[in-house]
Design a protein around this motif. Structure first.
Motif, PDB file in Angstrom:
ATOM      1  N   ASN A 110       0.881  -1.445   0.041  1.00  0.00           N
ATOM      2  CA  ASN A 110      -0.079  -0.118  -0.147  1.00  0.00           C
ATOM      3  C   ASN A 110       1.111   1.409  -0.460  1.00  0.00           C
ATOM      4  OD1 ASN A 110      -1.995   1.856   0.663  1.00  0.00           O
ATOM      5  ND2 ASN A 110      -2.092   1.395   2.825  1.00  0.00           N
ATOM      6  N   SER A 112       1.422   4.845   0.086  1.00  0.00           N
ATOM      7  CA  SER A 112       1.196   6.336   0.618  1.00  0.00           C
ATOM      8  C   SER A 112       1.624   6.897   0.221  1.00  0.00           C
ATOM      9  CB  SER A 112       0.976   5.512   2.642  1.00  0.00           C
ATOM     10  OG  SER A 112       1.944   5.359   3.085  1.00  0.00           O
ATOM     11  N   ARG A 121      -0.911  -5.209   3.404  1.00  0.00           N
ATOM     12  CA  ARG A 121      -1.957  -5.638   2.889  1.00  0.00           C
ATOM     13  C   ARG A 121      -2.647  -3.990   1.755  1.00  0.00           C
ATOM     14  NH1 ARG A 121      -6.770  -4.535   5.134  1.00  0.00           N
ATOM     15  NH2 ARG A 121      -8.244  -5.825   4.285  1.00  0.00           N
ATOM     16  N   LEU A 122      -3.586  -5.092   1.261  1.00  0.00           N
ATOM     17  CA  LEU A 122      -3.984  -3.427   0.059  1.00  0.00           C
ATOM     18  C   LEU A 122      -5.815  -3.773   0.562  1.00  0.00           C
ATOM     19  CD1 LEU A 122      -3.047  -5.449  -3.669  1.00  0.00           C
ATOM     20  CD2 LEU A 122      -1.776  -3.001  -2.352  1.00  0.00           C
ATOM     21  N   SER A 123      -6.371  -2.350  -0.297  1.00  0.00           N
ATOM     22  CA  SER A 123      -7.274  -1.955   0.321  1.00  0.00           C
ATOM     23  C   SER A 123      -8.633  -2.742  -0.419  1.00  0.00           C
ATOM     24  CB  SER A 123      -7.512  -0.345  -0.487  1.00  0.00           C
ATOM     25  OG  SER A 123      -7.275  -0.453  -2.760  1.00  0.00           O
TER      26      SER A 123
HETATM   27  C1  LIG Z   1      -2.900   2.605   3.212  1.00  0.00           C
HETATM   28  O1  LIG Z   1      -2.034   3.904   3.580  1.00  0.00           O
HETATM   29  C2  LIG Z   1      -2.320   4.556   3.895  1.00  0.00           C
HETATM   30  C3  LIG Z   1      -1.415   6.482   4.632  1.00  0.00           C
HETATM   31  O2  LIG Z   1      -0.996   5.303   5.823  1.00  0.00           O
HETATM   32  C4  LIG Z   1      -4.026   4.399   4.891  1.00  0.00           C
HETATM   33  O3  LIG Z   1      -5.046   5.426   5.065  1.00  0.00           O
HETATM   34  C5  LIG Z   1      -4.844   3.204   4.291  1.00  0.00           C
HETATM   35  O4  LIG Z   1      -5.588   2.279   5.506  1.00  0.00           O
HETATM   36  C6  LIG Z   1      -3.895   2.451   4.549  1.00  0.00           C
HETATM   37  N1  LIG Z   1      -4.647   0.976   3.447  1.00  0.00           N
HETATM   38  C7  LIG Z   1      -4.768  -0.002   4.004  1.00  0.00           C
HETATM   39  C8  LIG Z   1      -5.632  -1.203   3.721  1.00  0.00           C
HETATM   40  O5  LIG Z   1      -4.266  -0.531   4.775  1.00  0.00           O
END
Ligand SMILES: *[C@@H]1O[C@H](CO)[C@@H](O)[C@H](O)[C@H]1NC(C)=O
Ligand SMILES: *[C@@H]1O[C@H](CO)[C@@H](O)[C@H](O)[C@H]1NC(C)=O
Ligand SMILES: *[C@@H]1O[C@H](CO)[C@@H](O)[C@H](O)[C@H]1NC(C)=O
Ligand SMILES: *[C@@H]1O[C@H](CO)[C@@H](O)[C@H](O)[C@H]1NC(C)=O
Ligand SMILES: *[C@@H]1O[C@H](CO)[C@@H](O)[C@H](O)[C@H]1NC(C)=O
Ligand SMILES: *[C@@H]1O[C@H](CO)[C@@H](O)[C@H](O)[C@H]1NC(C)=O
Length: 237
Positions: A110, A112, A121-123
């Motif tokens: 992920n 950011s 993990r991915l979204s």
């Molecule tokens: C991915 O990173 C962003 C920024 O740190 C965070 O807000 C988001 O919750 C993260 N997504 C996952 C699926 O962990």
């Protein structure tokens, strides 16, 4: 009369432009060890990268094979969906590299922001992630993922890097072809009707899409109209 030979020469030029063969895609000749088949494929516009994919709209599943070569042996390749933007920041990435110069591993990140990244993990849900190396130094990432319902199109980002240190992909080059490694992935199969003015940064599967293609098309058109105009002028004056 401007001489019939100049008319003939112009006609010949116009014909050559008009019948210039369709640009053939490299991806259509790529096959996979597993014999896995995909509905569509794309020669991506930068970094000699290729995306093969099948999209099932009824269960919002996208299955891909991404083919690219690391910037150097021992480097990494990555393919990502960015659900929140068009660049690297926010990308949900699949990254592959040769671990210990042997087995190819695939990891998810992920991303950011720019800077060091950590496996995470991915979204969205992913499954059947795997990767392999080809004999010419390319790597292939395979995977399936759940995309947004009725997604239609996605922002895709891809990249190659030259180094992996302690299991961490190190930063990639910032050349134009690295920075331009992003576009829109159209999920639904092209209907065969070319869109009137395709954005140069949009990949349409099975449509020729190497850089400059859309301008070649419009050049053809303007040549065509110039030709018609010229013929009319010759015949009707
Ligand atoms: C991915 O990173 C962003 C920024 O740190 C965070 O807000 C988001 O919750 C993260 N997504 C996952 C699926 O962990
Ligand atoms: C490497 O070989 C694979 C087949 O094994 C082919 O599909 C791919 O296009 C090749 N890549 C390059 C950069 O030549
Ligand atoms: C798409 O997914 C649905 C639901 O899982 C399934 O019934 C259908 O056969 C799939 N379509 C294709 C082309 O595989
Ligand atoms: C959707 O259907 C495809 C077959 O077309 C299958 O491979 C995939 O696993 C299914 N997705 C889900 C989330 O069940
Ligand atoms: C790579 O090899 C080193 C030394 O043999 C070992 O300690 C390490 O666990 C290996 N890394 C992976 C990811 O297999
Ligand atoms: C990655 O994880 C390590 C260990 O958990 C942590 O020290 C580091 O700050 C993390 N880096 C980033 C960019 O999140």
């Amino acid at each position: 009369m401007a001489s019939s030979s100049s008319v003939a020469v112009l006609g010949l030029c116009v014909c050559l432009v008009l019948i210039s063969p369709a640009v053939s895609l490299t991806c259509t000749s790529q096959t996979f060890k597993s014999n896995q088949k995909f509905d569509q494929c794309l020669d991506l516009p930068t970094l000699d990268s290729y995306l093969h994919f099948s999209y099932n709209a009824s269960n919002s599943t996208l299955s891909i094979a991404f083919v690219a070569s690391p910037a150097k042996p021992g480097g990494w390749i990555a393919w990502a969906i960015n659900p929140t933007g068009t660049g690297m920041a926010g990308s949900q990435a699949l990254v592959a590299y040769k671990s210990n110069n042997t087995a190819v591993v695939v990891k998810t990140y992920n991303i950011s922001s720019y800077g060091p990244i950590n496996e995470s993990r991915l979204s969205f849900e992913t499954w059947h992630l795997s990767a392999e190396a080809t004999s010419n130094g390319s790597l292939i990432i395979y995977g399936s993922m759940k995309v947004a319902e009725k997604a239609g199109k996605l922002n895709q980002v891809w990249q190659v890097g030259s180094e992996v240190k302690d299991g961490n992909p190190q930063k990639h080059a910032f050349q134009p072809q690295n920075l331009n490694a992003k576009d829109t992935l159209v999920l639904e199969k092209a209907t065969g009707t070319p869109s009137p003015s395709p954005s140069p940064s949009t990949s349409t599967a099975h449509a020729p899409e190497k850089g400059g293609q859309s301008s070649i098309k419009s050049n053809n058109l303007s040549f065509f109209f110039a030709f018609i105009f010229f013929i009319s002028a010759v015949f009707f004056s």
